[in-house]
Design a protein around this motif. Structure first.
Motif, PDB file in Angstrom:
ATOM      1  N   TYR A  49       0.792  -1.231   0.000  1.00  0.00           N
ATOM      2  CA  TYR A  49       0.000   0.000   0.000  1.00  0.00           C
ATOM      3  C   TYR A  49       0.824   1.279   0.000  1.00  0.00           C
ATOM      4  O   TYR A  49       0.268   2.358  -0.164  1.00  0.00           O
ATOM      5  CB  TYR A  49      -1.078   0.026   1.101  1.00  0.00           C
ATOM      6  N   SER A  90      -5.589  -6.242  11.287  1.00  0.00           N
ATOM      7  CA  SER A  90      -5.028  -4.886  11.268  1.00  0.00           C
ATOM      8  C   SER A  90      -4.314  -4.606   9.952  1.00  0.00           C
ATOM      9  O   SER A  90      -4.320  -3.472   9.463  1.00  0.00           O
ATOM     10  CB  SER A  90      -4.061  -4.680  12.443  1.00  0.00           C
ATOM     11  N   ASP A  99      -7.004  -4.016   7.345  1.00  0.00           N
ATOM     12  CA  ASP A  99      -7.635  -2.732   7.618  1.00  0.00           C
ATOM     13  C   ASP A  99      -6.761  -1.583   7.132  1.00  0.00           C
ATOM     14  O   ASP A  99      -7.251  -0.623   6.540  1.00  0.00           O
ATOM     15  CB  ASP A  99      -7.907  -2.603   9.114  1.00  0.00           C
ATOM     16  N   ALA A 100      -5.461  -1.682   7.391  1.00  0.00           N
ATOM     17  CA  ALA A 100      -4.540  -0.623   6.958  1.00  0.00           C
ATOM     18  C   ALA A 100      -4.574  -0.496   5.433  1.00  0.00           C
ATOM     19  O   ALA A 100      -4.653   0.619   4.904  1.00  0.00           O
ATOM     20  CB  ALA A 100      -3.118  -0.920   7.434  1.00  0.00           C
ATOM     21  N   ARG A 151      -7.839   1.174   4.300  1.00  0.00           N
ATOM     22  CA  ARG A 151      -7.907   2.615   4.573  1.00  0.00           C
ATOM     23  C   ARG A 151      -7.066   3.413   3.597  1.00  0.00           C
ATOM     24  O   ARG A 151      -7.401   4.538   3.241  1.00  0.00           O
ATOM     25  CB  ARG A 151      -7.446   2.902   5.998  1.00  0.00           C
ATOM     26  N   VAL A 152      -5.948   2.840   3.171  1.00  0.00           N
ATOM     27  CA  VAL A 152      -5.068   3.570   2.252  1.00  0.00           C
ATOM     28  C   VAL A 152      -5.598   3.493   0.822  1.00  0.00           C
ATOM     29  O   VAL A 152      -5.635   4.487   0.106  1.00  0.00           O
ATOM     30  CB  VAL A 152      -3.627   3.014   2.307  1.00  0.00           C
ATOM     31  N   GLN A 190      -9.677 -15.307  22.715  1.00  0.00           N
ATOM     32  CA  GLN A 190     -10.080 -15.594  24.094  1.00  0.00           C
ATOM     33  C   GLN A 190      -9.567 -16.960  24.532  1.00  0.00           C
ATOM     34  O   GLN A 190     -10.285 -17.956  24.541  1.00  0.00           O
ATOM     35  CB  GLN A 190     -11.596 -15.468  24.230  1.00  0.00           C
ATOM     36  N   GLY A 217      -2.489   2.551  11.827  1.00  0.00           N
ATOM     37  CA  GLY A 217      -2.313   1.190  11.304  1.00  0.00           C
ATOM     38  C   GLY A 217      -1.423   1.123  10.083  1.00  0.00           C
ATOM     39  O   GLY A 217      -0.762   0.107   9.844  1.00  0.00           O
ATOM     40  N   SER A 218      -1.404   2.198   9.281  1.00  0.00           N
ATOM     41  CA  SER A 218      -0.529   2.242   8.112  1.00  0.00           C
ATOM     42  C   SER A 218       0.668   3.161   8.354  1.00  0.00           C
ATOM     43  O   SER A 218       1.436   3.432   7.439  1.00  0.00           O
ATOM     44  CB  SER A 218      -1.306   2.702   6.874  1.00  0.00           C
ATOM     45  N   GLU A 239      -7.461  -5.930  19.588  1.00  0.00           N
ATOM     46  CA  GLU A 239      -6.944  -5.796  18.216  1.00  0.00           C
ATOM     47  C   GLU A 239      -6.788  -4.330  17.839  1.00  0.00           C
ATOM     48  O   GLU A 239      -6.081  -3.986  16.905  1.00  0.00           O
ATOM     49  CB  GLU A 239      -7.915  -6.448  17.212  1.00  0.00           C
ATOM     50  N   GLU A 299     -15.101  -7.857  25.752  1.00  0.00           N
ATOM     51  CA  GLU A 299     -14.505  -6.795  24.957  1.00  0.00           C
ATOM     52  C   GLU A 299     -15.454  -6.391  23.845  1.00  0.00           C
ATOM     53  O   GLU A 299     -16.278  -7.184  23.381  1.00  0.00           O
ATOM     54  CB  GLU A 299     -13.156  -7.229  24.380  1.00  0.00           C
ATOM     55  N   PHE A 354     -13.819  -3.296  14.287  1.00  0.00           N
ATOM     56  CA  PHE A 354     -12.493  -2.949  13.791  1.00  0.00           C
ATOM     57  C   PHE A 354     -12.523  -2.069  12.554  1.00  0.00           C
ATOM     58  O   PHE A 354     -11.636  -1.271  12.314  1.00  0.00           O
ATOM     59  CB  PHE A 354     -11.712  -4.240  13.503  1.00  0.00           C
ATOM     60  N   HIS A 355     -13.537  -2.233  11.744  1.00  0.00           N
ATOM     61  CA  HIS A 355     -13.466  -1.644  10.401  1.00  0.00           C
ATOM     62  C   HIS A 355     -14.178  -0.307  10.255  1.00  0.00           C
ATOM     63  O   HIS A 355     -14.050   0.339   9.243  1.00  0.00           O
ATOM     64  CB  HIS A 355     -14.043  -2.638   9.386  1.00  0.00           C
ATOM     65  N   SER A 356     -14.905   0.109  11.299  1.00  0.00           N
ATOM     66  CA  SER A 356     -15.661   1.337  11.127  1.00  0.00           C
ATOM     67  C   SER A 356     -14.780   2.547  11.412  1.00  0.00           C
ATOM     68  O   SER A 356     -14.023   2.557  12.365  1.00  0.00           O
ATOM     69  CB  SER A 356     -16.853   1.336  12.084  1.00  0.00           C
ATOM     70  N   PRO A 357     -14.926   3.618  10.596  1.00  0.00           N
ATOM     71  CA  PRO A 357     -14.128   4.828  10.833  1.00  0.00           C
ATOM     72  C   PRO A 357     -14.440   5.478  12.170  1.00  0.00           C
ATOM     73  O   PRO A 357     -13.620   6.202  12.719  1.00  0.00           O
ATOM     74  CB  PRO A 357     -14.527   5.764   9.684  1.00  0.00           C
ATOM     75  N   SER A 413     -14.840   3.931  14.921  1.00  0.00           N
ATOM     76  CA  SER A 413     -14.778   2.737  15.762  1.00  0.00           C
ATOM     77  C   SER A 413     -14.660   3.043  17.242  1.00  0.00           C
ATOM     78  O   SER A 413     -15.259   2.348  18.050  1.00  0.00           O
ATOM     79  CB  SER A 413     -13.631   1.848  15.327  1.00  0.00           C
TER      80      SER A 413
END
Lengths: 356, 339
Positions: free
Chosen positions: A100, A116, A119-120, A123-124, A222, B76-77, B187, B212, B216-219, B221
């Motif tokens: 990315y 993660s 997701d990164a 987003r990019v 868990q 994250g990036s 996470e 918990e 994870f994916h919602s802006p 969040s």
């Protein structure tokens, strides 16, 4: 005359049995041989040129998949001489970021991808990456993404478990889960029924732990409070004993132990369990064939990620390279190189569908 | 958001095309040798967008030939730029993870250099807010040590495990009531900070009493997680919730936190978060590629010293989201950067 007929019958019997034995041997050899029959041949769709930048699984001074990747590249270049490769196999942790930031064209991961990382990328780039299985983890070869086994002490009468039971043993006893504390809770009868279960395995943050969480604990993270993580240990002479070995050694010395570890590790005091998706079965023992067929559930996959904009076509040189890897030639090369296992024909066809 | 990312992606590609030295084995996309560096590239925390623009504008007043390129699409990036050599700065709203540090180290063969640059916000969802432990008004326990939290919420030996409010000091009817906790998914960046702060390395949450929440994916969040956590908390009188000061209220009482058994127990508020007396305040970091055996890139160092300067700290503070670091911390970070 009677005597020669008798001798002739005897000779016929010997020949017949020999033939039968040969047939049986050939049959079992064919069964244990990993077959790529039915895999599509690679034939270039287009002539491509340019540089393919490869990032991913690797480490200084250790060959994880560098030999395989370089071999693929050399073979591919015979079909596509206009292609150059630029390899940066410096670690799975670097791979998605290379994709990315525009520094790499393909990210090859030596473990399952983390949420993660996806997701990164999302987003990019605004869309998810395209994931393609490239090669299967080995059955039991060190450093080659070996399959995982569920080990119990040799004296333990338990022979098999369902995936649900595995989750109940290694995961936390919450409202939805049954409390599994004794071997009797797993259906073991007799003197073992009341004995407590001691649960061991890899450290949860290691790739093996993350994989086990994804496949057995539904990715919840868990773990049971009773789960004991085992790390590498130093031998008296200063050498390092791999954590996978320490785990199976622990199982051999603790009759009440159950653990997950790599199939690369053995101890004569421990045995592996057969696993089933449900109580209806079938229960499958870990073997190279079962790992190859994916009938045994704890197999690993090495995945390549590339960028593909929704509605657009894959970069032609990436398309060709992936078609090569997912072919009789590409997977045959895996078999010939040894270590990793090829993808089976069903998986090859599924993955090729993603490239349309 | 989509357009924004495409624009910056194109800019980044341009930067890579213009400035990449095609490597055989190395991969550093550095400025061409012999040409003075004129571009500073940053990836990372989108919440730092306004602060970075304010800083960059001020920095450029003194260095008009310098341009900045920001690709701030989340912590994250953030590390990917300095790992692949396509950025000078990784702006992180949380500490870099072990995986990210390993990724950097395997490429460069040394660890990334970490500089603390700001304190996280008091209560802004996306601004690395301080974490606050809540109990209900009727709960007699209003102060806790981090150790007690670990023993209540983490897996531990039966002898040290705290399962009831009596174990946390409650008397009377509350002694035998069970502890339930609602907190962030580990996470997420917030959740991993919480896990590290309370459990330390290697310990696990006790899932028999901990629940918990995380999308994870919602802006949005963090805000969604907060809502889910506080809703569960509202329904459960035996609960601890971990969220932010925004949710303090008549029936959500912030707990005073101490590091040691004997205290001091610190209530979270703007003053104690700013001074860092409150233990669960967060930090904003900038990571850079600085080999231990070589002098740090002078332009990179200059920008970092600029960021740590009291005037820049005040400028960031005025942006509303983040807080200036205590002066003692900016001074020590600046000293580390000065040869």
């Amino acid at each position: 005359m009677i005597r020669s007929r008798y001798v002739r019958r005897q000779r016929l019997a010997v020949v017949a049995s020999a033939l039968l034995i040969l047939l049986a041997l050939a049959h079992s050899a064919a069964e244990s041989k990993l077959s790529l029959e039915g895999a599509p041949q690679y034939a270039p769709h287009a002539e491509v040129s340019g540089t393919i930048r490869v990032w991913g699984h690797g480490a200084w001074g250790r060959d994880f998949m560098e030999e395989l990747v370089k071999g693929w590249e050399t073979e591919f270049q015979k079909y596509q001489p206009g292609i150059r490769f630029d390899n940066h196999l410096l670690g799975t942790a670097t791979a998605m970021g290379a994709l990315y930031t525009g520094t790499g064209d393909i990210a090859i991961l030596g473990r399952e991808v983390r949420p993660s990382e996806l997701d990164a990328f999302q987003r990019v780039m605004g869309h998810p990456p395209l994931a393609v299985n490239l090669v299967a983890g080995s059955f039991n070869v060190p450093n080659k993404d070996f399959a995982l086994g569920i080990f119990v002490n040799k004296a333990n009468p338990l022979r098999h478990l369902t995936m649900q039971q595995l989750g109940d043993v290694f995961g936390c006893a919450q409202r939805e889960r049954h409390e599994i504390r004794t071997w009797g809770d797993l259906g073991v009868k007799g003197s073992w029924a009341s004995r407590p279960i001691h649960v061991y395995g890899y450290q949860v943050r290691r790739g093996f732990g993350v994989y086990f969480d994804q496949v057995v604990l539904g990715g919840s993270g868990q773990w049971s409070c009773h789960y004991t993580e085992i790390g590498k240990e130093k031998n008296p002479d200063g050498s390092i004993r791999d954590d996978g070995q320490v785990i199976v050694d622990t199982v051999a010395s603790d009759p009440d132990a159950i653990a997950f570890s790599g199939m690369a590790f053995t101890n004569s005091g421990a045995k592996v369990l057969a696993l089933a998706q449900s109580a209806a079965g079938p229960y499958v023992l870990p073997t190279p064939q079962a790992v190859f067929n994916r009938t045994y559930p704890l197999y690993r996959v090495l995945t390549g990620f590339v960028d593909l904009e929704p509605g657009a076509s894959l970069d032609p040189k990436m398309h060709e390279f992936l078609l090569y890897i997912l072919s009789r030639q590409g997977q045959g090369f895996v078999l010939a190189t040894g270590g990793y296992l090829p993808l089976n024909v069903r998986v090859i066809h599924n993955e090729r569908e993603k490239l349309r | 958001m989509l357009l924004y990312s495409r624009t910056f992606r194109r800019l980044t590609y341009c930067a890579v095309v213009l400035f990449t030295v095609t490597p055989c084995s190395g991969m550093k996309a550095q400025q061409p040798v012999g040409v003075e560096q004129t571009v500073l590239r940053a990836w990372g925390d989108h919440a730092m967008h306004n602060v970075m623009l304010a800083w960059e504008s001020k920095f450029r007043a003194e260095h008009p030939h310098i341009r900045f390129q920001n690709t701030l699409l989340g912590s994250g990036s953030g590390m990917a730029g300095i790992i692949t050599g396509t950025a000078e700065f990784a702006i992180m709203g949380r500490p870099a993870s072990a995986n990210e540090i390993m990724g950097f180290e395997w490429v460069h063969r040394y660890k990334p250099r970490e500089i603390s640059v700001l304190t996280g916000s008091v209560d802004r969802a996306e601004g690395s807010p301080a974490l606050v432990v809540f109990v209900h008004r009727a709960n007699p326990v209003h102060q806790l040590t981090l150790q007690q939290l670990r023993r209540a919420l983490g897996c531990c030996e039966k002898s040290t495990k705290i399962a009831t409010w009596g174990g946390l000091g409650a008397e009377g009817a509350w002694r035998s009531r069970p502890i339930h906790a609602y907190l962030y998914n580990s996470e997420t960046g917030t959740g991993s900070f919480l896990q590290k702060a309370i459990l330390g390395n290697g310990d696990k949450w006790d899932w028999s009493c901990v629940h918990e929440y995380g999308d994870f994916h919602s802006p949005t969040s963090i805000a969604k997680m907060d809502f889910a956590i506080m809703s569960a908390f509202a329904r459960d009188p035996d609960a601890i919730a971990i969220s932010t000061l925004r949710y303090a209220g008549p029936d959500a009482i912030p707990v005073a936190i101490a590091q040691q058994d004997e205290g001091p127990f610190i209530i979270p508020n703007e003053r104690t978060i700013r001074s860092r007396e409150y233990q669960l305040a967060r930090t904003i970091y900038i990571y850079v590629d600085a080999a231990p055996t070589k002098p740090i890139n002078p332009l990179v160092r200059e920008f970092l010293l600029f960021v740590l300067h009291p005037q820049s700290q005040r400028l960031a503070d005025r942006s509303g989201s983040f807080l200036a670091l205590p002066e003692s911390l900016t001074a020590s970070e600046a000293r580390e950067l000065t040869p």
